[in-house]
Design a protein around this motif. Structure first.
Motif, mmCIF file in Angstrom:
data_model
loop_
_atom_site.group_PDB
_atom_site.id
_atom_site.type_symbol
_atom_site.label_atom_id
_atom_site.label_comp_id
_atom_site.label_asym_id
_atom_site.label_seq_id
_atom_site.Cartn_x
_atom_site.Cartn_y
_atom_site.Cartn_z
ATOM 1 N N ASP A 182 12.752 -2.596 4.888
ATOM 2 C CA ASP A 182 13.781 -3.172 4.069
ATOM 3 C C ASP A 182 13.917 -2.816 2.718
ATOM 4 O O ASP A 182 14.586 -3.460 1.871
ATOM 5 C CB ASP A 182 13.527 -4.899 4.102
ATOM 6 C CG ASP A 182 12.179 -4.987 3.285
ATOM 7 O OD1 ASP A 182 11.059 -4.079 3.226
ATOM 8 O OD2 ASP A 182 12.036 -6.070 2.707
ATOM 9 N N ILE A 183 13.314 -1.425 2.264
ATOM 10 C CA ILE A 183 13.656 -1.093 0.964
ATOM 11 C C ILE A 183 14.133 0.351 1.181
ATOM 12 O O ILE A 183 13.434 1.091 1.775
ATOM 13 C CB ILE A 183 12.295 -0.965 0.128
ATOM 14 C CG1 ILE A 183 11.785 -2.260 -0.066
ATOM 15 C CG2 ILE A 183 12.529 -0.397 -1.128
ATOM 16 C CD1 ILE A 183 10.408 -2.400 -0.668
ATOM 17 N N GLU A 184 14.971 0.878 0.642
ATOM 18 C CA GLU A 184 15.777 2.044 0.680
ATOM 19 C C GLU A 184 15.191 2.706 -0.821
ATOM 20 O O GLU A 184 15.765 2.476 -1.722
ATOM 21 C CB GLU A 184 17.124 2.031 0.443
ATOM 22 C CG GLU A 184 17.848 3.170 1.143
ATOM 23 C CD GLU A 184 19.500 2.987 0.811
ATOM 24 O OE1 GLU A 184 20.025 3.587 0.383
ATOM 25 O OE2 GLU A 184 19.771 1.936 1.817
ATOM 26 N N PHE A 185 13.992 3.629 -0.769
ATOM 27 C CA PHE A 185 13.436 4.355 -1.716
ATOM 28 C C PHE A 185 14.297 5.541 -2.015
ATOM 29 O O PHE A 185 14.920 6.173 -1.197
ATOM 30 C CB PHE A 185 12.073 4.776 -1.663
ATOM 31 C CG PHE A 185 11.214 3.483 -1.468
ATOM 32 C CD1 PHE A 185 10.844 2.896 -2.743
ATOM 33 C CD2 PHE A 185 10.563 3.257 -0.280
ATOM 34 C CE1 PHE A 185 9.731 1.869 -2.550
ATOM 35 C CE2 PHE A 185 9.489 2.102 -0.449
ATOM 36 C CZ PHE A 185 9.395 1.424 -1.523
ATOM 37 N N VAL A 186 14.529 5.833 -3.212
ATOM 38 C CA VAL A 186 15.242 7.331 -3.603
ATOM 39 C C VAL A 186 14.360 8.395 -3.314
ATOM 40 O O VAL A 186 14.833 9.614 -2.446
ATOM 41 C CB VAL A 186 15.431 7.335 -5.142
ATOM 42 C CG1 VAL A 186 15.875 8.711 -5.608
ATOM 43 C CG2 VAL A 186 16.348 6.178 -5.799
ATOM 44 N N SER A 187 12.944 8.250 -3.413
ATOM 45 C CA SER A 187 11.890 9.142 -2.752
ATOM 46 C C SER A 187 10.764 8.300 -2.487
ATOM 47 O O SER A 187 10.402 7.434 -3.314
ATOM 48 C CB SER A 187 11.715 10.259 -3.689
ATOM 49 O OG SER A 187 11.158 9.872 -4.959
ATOM 50 N N ARG A 188 10.075 8.948 -1.877
ATOM 51 C CA ARG A 188 8.782 8.046 -1.367
ATOM 52 C C ARG A 188 7.695 8.316 -2.411
ATOM 53 O O ARG A 188 7.484 8.984 -3.171
ATOM 54 C CB ARG A 188 7.708 8.973 -0.040
ATOM 55 C CG ARG A 188 6.873 8.288 0.255
ATOM 56 C CD ARG A 188 6.156 9.232 1.383
ATOM 57 N NE ARG A 188 4.814 9.047 1.418
ATOM 58 C CZ ARG A 188 3.771 9.766 1.787
ATOM 59 N NH1 ARG A 188 4.225 11.006 2.017
ATOM 60 N NH2 ARG A 188 2.832 9.596 1.969
ATOM 61 N N ASP B 254 0.732 -1.197 0.015
ATOM 62 C CA ASP B 254 -0.085 -0.104 0.039
ATOM 63 C C ASP B 254 0.971 1.385 0.089
ATOM 64 O O ASP B 254 2.179 1.247 0.683
ATOM 65 C CB ASP B 254 -1.062 -0.107 1.181
ATOM 66 C CG ASP B 254 -2.104 1.251 1.042
ATOM 67 O OD1 ASP B 254 -1.297 2.206 1.701
ATOM 68 O OD2 ASP B 254 -2.977 0.959 0.649
ATOM 69 N N ILE B 255 0.541 2.396 -0.759
ATOM 70 C CA ILE B 255 1.196 3.381 -0.881
ATOM 71 C C ILE B 255 1.578 4.216 0.418
ATOM 72 O O ILE B 255 2.580 4.813 0.640
ATOM 73 C CB ILE B 255 0.683 4.563 -2.104
ATOM 74 C CG1 ILE B 255 1.901 5.441 -2.215
ATOM 75 C CG2 ILE B 255 -0.611 5.093 -1.320
ATOM 76 C CD1 ILE B 255 1.705 5.891 -3.694
ATOM 77 N N SER B 256 0.563 3.753 1.401
ATOM 78 C CA SER B 256 1.022 4.375 2.807
ATOM 79 C C SER B 256 2.076 3.671 3.873
ATOM 80 O O SER B 256 2.479 4.144 4.576
ATOM 81 C CB SER B 256 -0.351 4.510 3.723
ATOM 82 O OG SER B 256 -0.716 3.215 3.712
ATOM 83 N N GLU B 257 2.408 2.440 3.218
ATOM 84 C CA GLU B 257 3.431 1.882 3.968
ATOM 85 C C GLU B 257 4.870 2.329 3.535
ATOM 86 O O GLU B 257 5.319 3.086 2.959
ATOM 87 C CB GLU B 257 3.519 0.039 3.306
ATOM 88 C CG GLU B 257 2.200 -0.452 3.737
ATOM 89 C CD GLU B 257 2.612 -2.013 2.867
ATOM 90 O OE1 GLU B 257 3.739 -2.622 3.180
ATOM 91 O OE2 GLU B 257 1.438 -2.403 2.526
ATOM 92 N N ARG B 258 5.549 2.051 4.731
ATOM 93 C CA ARG B 258 6.882 2.360 4.679
ATOM 94 C C ARG B 258 7.965 1.334 5.092
ATOM 95 O O ARG B 258 8.180 0.817 6.151
ATOM 96 C CB ARG B 258 7.101 3.445 6.193
ATOM 97 C CG ARG B 258 6.603 4.661 5.670
ATOM 98 C CD ARG B 258 7.000 5.642 4.572
ATOM 99 N NE ARG B 258 6.208 6.725 4.335
ATOM 100 C CZ ARG B 258 4.987 6.843 3.597
ATOM 101 N NH1 ARG B 258 4.801 5.672 2.784
ATOM 102 N NH2 ARG B 258 4.468 7.905 3.541
ATOM 103 N N PRO B 259 8.097 0.331 4.254
ATOM 104 C CA PRO B 259 8.967 -1.101 4.408
ATOM 105 C C PRO B 259 10.198 -0.480 4.856
ATOM 106 O O PRO B 259 10.900 0.198 4.300
ATOM 107 C CB PRO B 259 8.738 -1.821 2.939
ATOM 108 C CG PRO B 259 7.873 -0.989 2.142
ATOM 109 C CD PRO B 259 7.629 0.278 2.704
#
Length: 126
Positions: free
Chosen positions: A69-75, A62-67
């Protein structure tokens, strides 16, 4: 014997704490997203059966999640957003869904430019 058990425990920890798939395609979606529903109807049933789907298995969030184990460049903020992740780090993304042809073309470019994926190696008829 204690040293062996400690070594075995450490090896098992490393084995099971590392994702089975280092490469994955993370789909950020939300309930009620018409473009997500369209992707689900047009692509989702076949994606895991394709060479791309085998190379980069789909993971949904879901777009509201903040996993953690993943390093996003941007949200991610648009849905759907497809994030190509290698060993937990974002290496590219597709924002939105403009139809099946556009999705496959954009995914091909992502895989070609950021990974060692080779569709021709998997397709001996080419």
């Amino acid at each position: 014997m204690d040293r062996f058990i400690l070594s075995l425990a450490a090896a098992l920890f490393v084995l099971f704490s590392t994702p089975l798939w280092a490469m994955e395609l993370v789909m950020a979606e939300r309930d009620g997203c018409a473009y997500c529903a369209r992707w689900n109807a047009e692509i989702a049933p076949i994606y895991p059966k394709t060479p791309e789907g085998v190379f980069a298995p789909l993971r949904r969030m879901d777009i509201s999640e903040r996993p953690e184990d993943i390093e996003f460049v941007s949200r991610p903020f648009l849905t759907p957003t497809f994030v190509l992740v290698d060993a937990g780090k974002e290496i590219g993304r597709i924002e939105g869904y403009g139809g099946d042809e556009m999705f496959w073309a954009m995914l091909t470019v992502l895989l070609r430019d950021h990974t060692d994926f080779d569709i021709d190696a998997l397709n001996p008829t080419n």
